[in-house]
Motif scaffolding. Structure first.
Motif, PDB file in Angstrom:
ATOM      1  N   PRO A   9       0.831  -1.205   0.000  1.00 17.18           N
ATOM      2  CA  PRO A   9       0.000   0.000   0.000  1.00 17.18           C
ATOM      3  C   PRO A   9       0.861   1.249   0.000  1.00 17.18           C
ATOM      4  O   PRO A   9       1.960   1.258   0.553  1.00 17.18           O
ATOM      5  CB  PRO A   9      -0.789  -0.121   1.305  1.00 17.18           C
ATOM      6  N   GLN A  13      -2.384   5.683   1.239  1.00 20.16           N
ATOM      7  CA  GLN A  13      -3.406   4.696   1.587  1.00 20.16           C
ATOM      8  C   GLN A  13      -3.317   4.310   3.062  1.00 20.16           C
ATOM      9  O   GLN A  13      -4.340   4.190   3.751  1.00 20.16           O
ATOM     10  CB  GLN A  13      -3.256   3.456   0.711  1.00 20.16           C
ATOM     11  N   GLY A  53      -8.032   1.894  -1.804  1.00 19.30           N
ATOM     12  CA  GLY A  53      -6.955   1.120  -1.184  1.00 19.30           C
ATOM     13  C   GLY A  53      -7.073   1.111   0.328  1.00 19.30           C
ATOM     14  O   GLY A  53      -6.809   0.088   0.975  1.00 19.30           O
TER      15      GLY A  53
END
Length: 293
Positions: A9, A13, A53
Motif C-alpha cells: 500500500p 493509503q 486502497g
C-alpha cells in the motif's frame, strides 16, 4: 470475501486507512453504516483511488465488511477494535501532535525547513505537508518569507509559563472587579451554552484547536467586560503566547471537562451579580491550571 489488500500500500493509503480507523473507533461512523468512496474522498480531501486502497486495508483488519455489489459497511464490533495498520511513518494527526510536543519541550527550534523535518521524522512528504498546514491553520506556525517555517511566539520555558499564570491571576481577577466592569449578558449566555454543549460531547470529537478557541474566547470576553483596554490587551497577548502550550497540554492531559466546569461556576457567579466570588473562582481556576500544567 473482501477484495485483497494490495501487497504494497502507498503511504497515502496507509495514512488514510489510519484516519478512517480512528474515526470508526471514535464512532464517527456507526456500526452498519455504509462507507461511500465518493463521500470519504470528499471528507478527507483525496481522490477515490487512495480511498479504495484504504478500505481494502481496513477490511483486512476486520473494522469493515465487504459485500459484492453493496460495498463496505462498518463492522458491528468495530468501535471495540484496536487496529494496527502497518506502514512507514505516522499519520497526519500523530505527526501534528508530535511536532507540538517536541516544540513545547524545545526539541524543535524556532525556525526550520520541511527538508530538516523529513530528516528528523519518518513521515511521507504529503503527510508532513498536511500536518504543517494544520499547524498553520491553528495559529501555531507561520510561513517564513522566502524559505521554511517558524513557530509563532510562545512561552519559552517553565519559568515563563509560571510567570504567565501569576500575571494572569493579577490581571484577570482584578478585571472582574474594575469599576468600569459591565456584564454582557448575551455574550455570557452564549458562552454558557457553548461550554455546556462541549461537556456533553464525546471526548474523541473535540480537538485541541476547538477547546483552545473556546477557552481563549471565555477569558477575552471577561477582559472586554472589564472596560479596561489595557487588561483586554494583556489577556489577548497572553492568549497568543500560550497557544502552543495549551495545545500540548490538551493532548497530554485533556482537562477540558474540569476546566469547562470551572468556567461555568465563574459564569454562575457573574449571573448572580457576585463579582467578588467570580474573581475568587478565577484565581482558583488559574491556580489549578498552573499546578497541573
Amino acid at each position: 470475501m473482501p477484495p485483497a489488500a494490495p501487497a504494497r500500500p502507498t503511504a497515502l493509503q496507509v495514512d488514510l486507512a489510519r484516519l478512517i480507523a480512528q474515526d470508526i473507533v471514535a464512532r464517527r461512523y456507526a456500526p452498519g453504516a455504509h462507507l461511500s468512496e465518493e463521500a470519504l474522498a470528499a471528507s478527507y480531501e483525496v481522490s477515490r483511488t487512495p480511498v479504495r486502497g484504504a478500505l481494502r486495508l481496513l477490511a483486512t483488519q476486520g473494522l469493515i465488511t465487504h459485500r459484492p455489489n453493496s460495498g463496505y459497511t462498518v463492522a458491528e464490533n468495530a468501535a471495540q477494535a484496536s487496529p494496527a495498520i502497518a506502514g512507514a511513518g505516522p499519520t497526519q494527526d500523530e505527526l501534528y501532535r508530535r511536532l507540538i510536543a517536541d516544540r513545547a519541550t524545545r526539541v524543535l527550534p524556532d525556525q526550520f525547513t520541511e527538508r530538516e523535518l523529513l530528516q528528523r521524522y519518518p513521515a511521507p512528504r504529503s503527510v508532513l505537508a498536511k500536518a504543517l498546514l494544520q499547524l498553520s491553520a491553528d495559529g501555531l506556525l507561520e510561513k517564513r518569507k522566502g524559505h521554511g517555517w517558524q513557530f509563532a511566539p510562545s512561552l519559552e520555558n517553565r519559568e515563563a509559563l509560571d510567570e504567565s499564570y501569576r500575571f494572569r491571576m493579577t490581571i484577570e481577577c482584578a478585571g472582574l472587579l474594575e469599576p468600569t466592569f459591565r456584564l454582557d449578558r448575551n455574550a455570557l449566555e452564549r458562552m454558557r451554552a457553548a461550554h455546556e454543549a462541549l461537556i456533553q460531547r464525546d471526548d474523541a470529537g473535540i480537538s485541541a484547536a476547538e477547546f483552545f478557541g473556546l477557552n481563549a474566547a471565555f477569558h477575552e470576553m471577561l477582559a472586554r467586560c472589564s472596560g479596561n483596554r489595557y487588561i483586554l490587551q494583556a489577556v489577548q497577548q497572553q492568549n497568543q503566547l500560550r497557544r502552543l502550550e495549551e495545545h500540548a497540554a490538551f493532548h497530554r492531559e485533556a482537562r477540558f471537562v474540569d476546566s469547562s466546569n470551572e468556567h461555568l461556576r465563574i459564569i454562575a457567579a457573574l449571573e448572580a451579580g457576585d463579582r467578588e466570588k467570580a474573581s475568587q473562582l478565577m484565581r482558583e481556576h488559574l491556580s489549578t491550571s498552573l499546578r497541573q500544567s
